[in-house]
Motif scaffolding. Structure first.
Motif, PDB file in Angstrom:
ATOM      1  N   ARG A 256      -3.787  -4.164  -6.549  1.00  0.00           N
ATOM      2  CA  ARG A 256      -2.390  -4.409  -6.167  1.00  0.00           C
ATOM      3  C   ARG A 256      -2.009  -5.885  -6.226  1.00  0.00           C
ATOM      4  O   ARG A 256      -0.844  -6.223  -6.058  1.00  0.00           O
ATOM      5  CB  ARG A 256      -2.138  -3.877  -4.751  1.00  0.00           C
ATOM      6  N   LEU A 257      -2.992  -6.763  -6.438  1.00  0.00           N
ATOM      7  CA  LEU A 257      -2.703  -8.196  -6.540  1.00  0.00           C
ATOM      8  C   LEU A 257      -2.172  -8.487  -7.938  1.00  0.00           C
ATOM      9  O   LEU A 257      -2.834  -8.202  -8.942  1.00  0.00           O
ATOM     10  CB  LEU A 257      -3.970  -9.009  -6.268  1.00  0.00           C
TER      11      LEU A 257
ATOM     12  N   LYS B   3       0.847  -1.193   0.000  1.00  0.00           N
ATOM     13  CA  LYS B   3       0.000   0.000   0.000  1.00  0.00           C
ATOM     14  C   LYS B   3       0.885   1.246   0.000  1.00  0.00           C
ATOM     15  O   LYS B   3       1.959   1.265   0.569  1.00  0.00           O
ATOM     16  CB  LYS B   3      -0.904   0.017   1.243  1.00  0.00           C
ATOM     17  N   GLY B   4       0.436   2.268  -0.643  1.00  0.00           N
ATOM     18  CA  GLY B   4       1.167   3.532  -0.640  1.00  0.00           C
ATOM     19  C   GLY B   4       2.271   3.570  -1.669  1.00  0.00           C
ATOM     20  O   GLY B   4       2.076   4.031  -2.799  1.00  0.00           O
ATOM     21  N   GLU B   5       3.438   3.019  -1.334  1.00  0.00           N
ATOM     22  CA  GLU B   5       4.591   3.138  -2.225  1.00  0.00           C
ATOM     23  C   GLU B   5       4.544   2.168  -3.401  1.00  0.00           C
ATOM     24  O   GLU B   5       5.281   2.330  -4.379  1.00  0.00           O
ATOM     25  CB  GLU B   5       5.885   2.937  -1.437  1.00  0.00           C
ATOM     26  N   GLY B   6       3.706   1.136  -3.329  1.00  0.00           N
ATOM     27  CA  GLY B   6       3.541   0.225  -4.459  1.00  0.00           C
ATOM     28  C   GLY B   6       4.736  -0.669  -4.723  1.00  0.00           C
ATOM     29  O   GLY B   6       4.975  -1.083  -5.863  1.00  0.00           O
ATOM     30  N   LYS B   7       5.484  -0.995  -3.683  1.00  0.00           N
ATOM     31  CA  LYS B   7       6.655  -1.859  -3.839  1.00  0.00           C
ATOM     32  C   LYS B   7       6.211  -3.287  -4.124  1.00  0.00           C
ATOM     33  O   LYS B   7       5.309  -3.821  -3.485  1.00  0.00           O
ATOM     34  CB  LYS B   7       7.494  -1.812  -2.568  1.00  0.00           C
ATOM     35  N   LEU B   8       6.865  -3.928  -5.088  1.00  0.00           N
ATOM     36  CA  LEU B   8       6.488  -5.278  -5.490  1.00  0.00           C
ATOM     37  C   LEU B   8       7.134  -6.300  -4.554  1.00  0.00           C
ATOM     38  O   LEU B   8       8.345  -6.271  -4.321  1.00  0.00           O
ATOM     39  CB  LEU B   8       6.935  -5.530  -6.929  1.00  0.00           C
ATOM     40  N   GLN B   9       6.303  -7.215  -4.020  1.00  0.00           N
ATOM     41  CA  GLN B   9       6.796  -8.220  -3.079  1.00  0.00           C
ATOM     42  C   GLN B   9       6.298  -9.608  -3.457  1.00  0.00           C
ATOM     43  O   GLN B   9       5.170  -9.773  -3.924  1.00  0.00           O
ATOM     44  CB  GLN B   9       6.337  -7.894  -1.650  1.00  0.00           C
TER      45      GLN B   9
END
Length: 418
Positions: A351-352, A288-294
């Motif tokens: 975001r998924l 959430k927010g920064e949109g970093k991919l994990q």
């Protein structure tokens, strides 16, 4: 109450504060091998070749898809508490005898491994990280009070069976195919009573197995309900024991009746994500927010999750090859507890990115749908039938397993002449 469940004169025990009894017991068993007892020794292997060789089924024979057709030979070795390990034997595949009172038939004193040997495109046969399987078999054995062993000796015995039978049942013309290997350890003491087995048997077999990773349209998962759990903290979900699998079959059967491929096993009121069927489970999503991919998967610390060899390999490869931006966006590996609420929210917010299950049987299988509490969550698959990250990870592993990439994880087996 079962015989021997209660001792007439229980020992006086001193229990430490905040005990971690099971973990301590496993460590103690692994460290307490008795030097005076015979160790498992692959160099003593005796060899008796079959006099009734089996006919190799054609590539399109349905028998290859039911995991019941074994190769010509198997390896067995017995153990008892007084003398240790016996002489391992390579002999014709066939039935063996245990008594109806054998420990394994009553108290689930059984553990096993699953791995494959692969016929490479270069003509060579390889095992994939067999050292990891041998070490996990040792941990599983210790967890259920079965005998310990030198894991290198298990590797040697597995390799010997492959060396003898692969040339016939996995010929060079079958490049890109595999055989499934099943090392198993069972308690055989013929005596009722809840007690540590004083006798055991190791056996190793090889069979055909269907290709399970090719699921048209991706895997569809049914999230487990609150009244069903596969494993729990402090239990034995981390060990590859038969008792982990039998109790899950009813839920799996119901999932398939409803049109799903597997159960997505959840834990607790928070619906923590654990495993998919008998496979490890991964989720790719943005923060959430920064949109970093994990790349997120459940952790091993609570001993709920099986330390899968494919899981371990996925994590290592992604850390090595996707930590920096290349053809794909860089991705961070995160091992932590996470919940279905997070997946639902990520799906609703876009975001998924993708999900996949992985293990020896299903290999790396993309997931297209999760049904959770009456709601279908559609999981993106960027390439139609597979996600970008799932696809590249799967291809990396395939290249190592089948010899397209020279890698220490791919262990070449020197085959015997047929």
């Amino acid at each position: 109450m079962s015989p021997s469940a209660v001792s007439a004169t229980p020992p006086q025990a001193v229990v430490p504060e905040n005990p971690n009894l099971i973990a301590d017991a496993v460590k103690q068993k692994l460290a307490s091998a008795t030097p005076s007892l015979a160790a498992l020794d692959a160099s003593k292997l005796t060899r008796t070749r079959t006099t009734t060789p089996r006919t190799v089924p054609a590539l399109d024979d349905p028998i290859r898809n039911v995991s019941s057709f074994a190769t010509d030979h198997m390896i067995t070795c017995t153990w008892n508490v007084n003398s240790g390990w016996g002489v391992p034997e390579l002999k014709p595949y066939g039935p063996f005898s245990i008594m109806p009172t054998a420990s394994v038939l009553h108290y689930a004193t059984e553990c096993f491994e699953g791995l494959k040997c692969y016929r490479g495109y270069d003509g060579k046969v390889r095992l994939f990280r067999p050292d990891c399987n041998a070490k996990r078999l040792l941990m599983s054995s210790a967890r259920i009070a079965l005998p310990t062993f030198d894991t290198v000796e298990i590797e040697k015995l597995i390799t010997e069976l492959v060396a003898v039978d692969a040339a016939k049942f996995l010929p060079k013309s079958d490049a890109g195919k595999f055989l499934y290997l099943r090392p198993t350890l069972i308690g055989t003491q013929a005596e009722l009573g809840v007690q540590t087995p004083k006798e055991a048997m190791l056996f190793i077999i090889a069979t055909y197995m269907p290709e399970l990773s090719e699921t048209p349209g991706g895997m569809k998962l049914l999230a487990s309900q609150n009244d069903t759990v596969r494993a729990w903290p402090g239990g034995f979900g981390f060990a590859k024991v038969g008792a982990n699998y039998g109790p899950s079959l009813m839920a799996q059967q119901e999932a398939r009746r409803l049109g799903f491929n597997q159960v997505l096993w959840l834990l607790g009121d928070e619906a923590q994500v654990t495993e998919a069927g008998a496979s490890n489970f991964f989720t790719v999503m943005r923060t959430k927010g920064e949109g970093k991919l994990q790349l997120i998967t459940a952790p091993l610390g609570s001993k709920v999750i099986l330390d899968g060899v494919t899981r371990r390999s996925v994590i290592q490869l992604v850390k090595e090859r996707l930590s920096q931006k290349g053809e794909l966006e860089a991705i961070e590996v995160v091992e932590r507890q996470y919940t279905m609420a997070e997946i639902v929210e990520a799906s609703e917010e876009g975001r998924l990115v993708e999900c996949f299950a992985c293990g020896t049987a299903f290999f790396v299988a993309p997931v297209s749908k999760i049904h959770f509490r009456g709601v279908d969550i559609d999981v993106p698959m960027a390439q139609g039938e597979v996600g970008d990250y799932t696809n590249v990870i799967k291809n990396w592993l395939v290249d190592i397993m089948y010899g397209r990439e020279d890698h220490p994880w791919g262990v070449v087996v020197e085959e015997k002449e047929v």
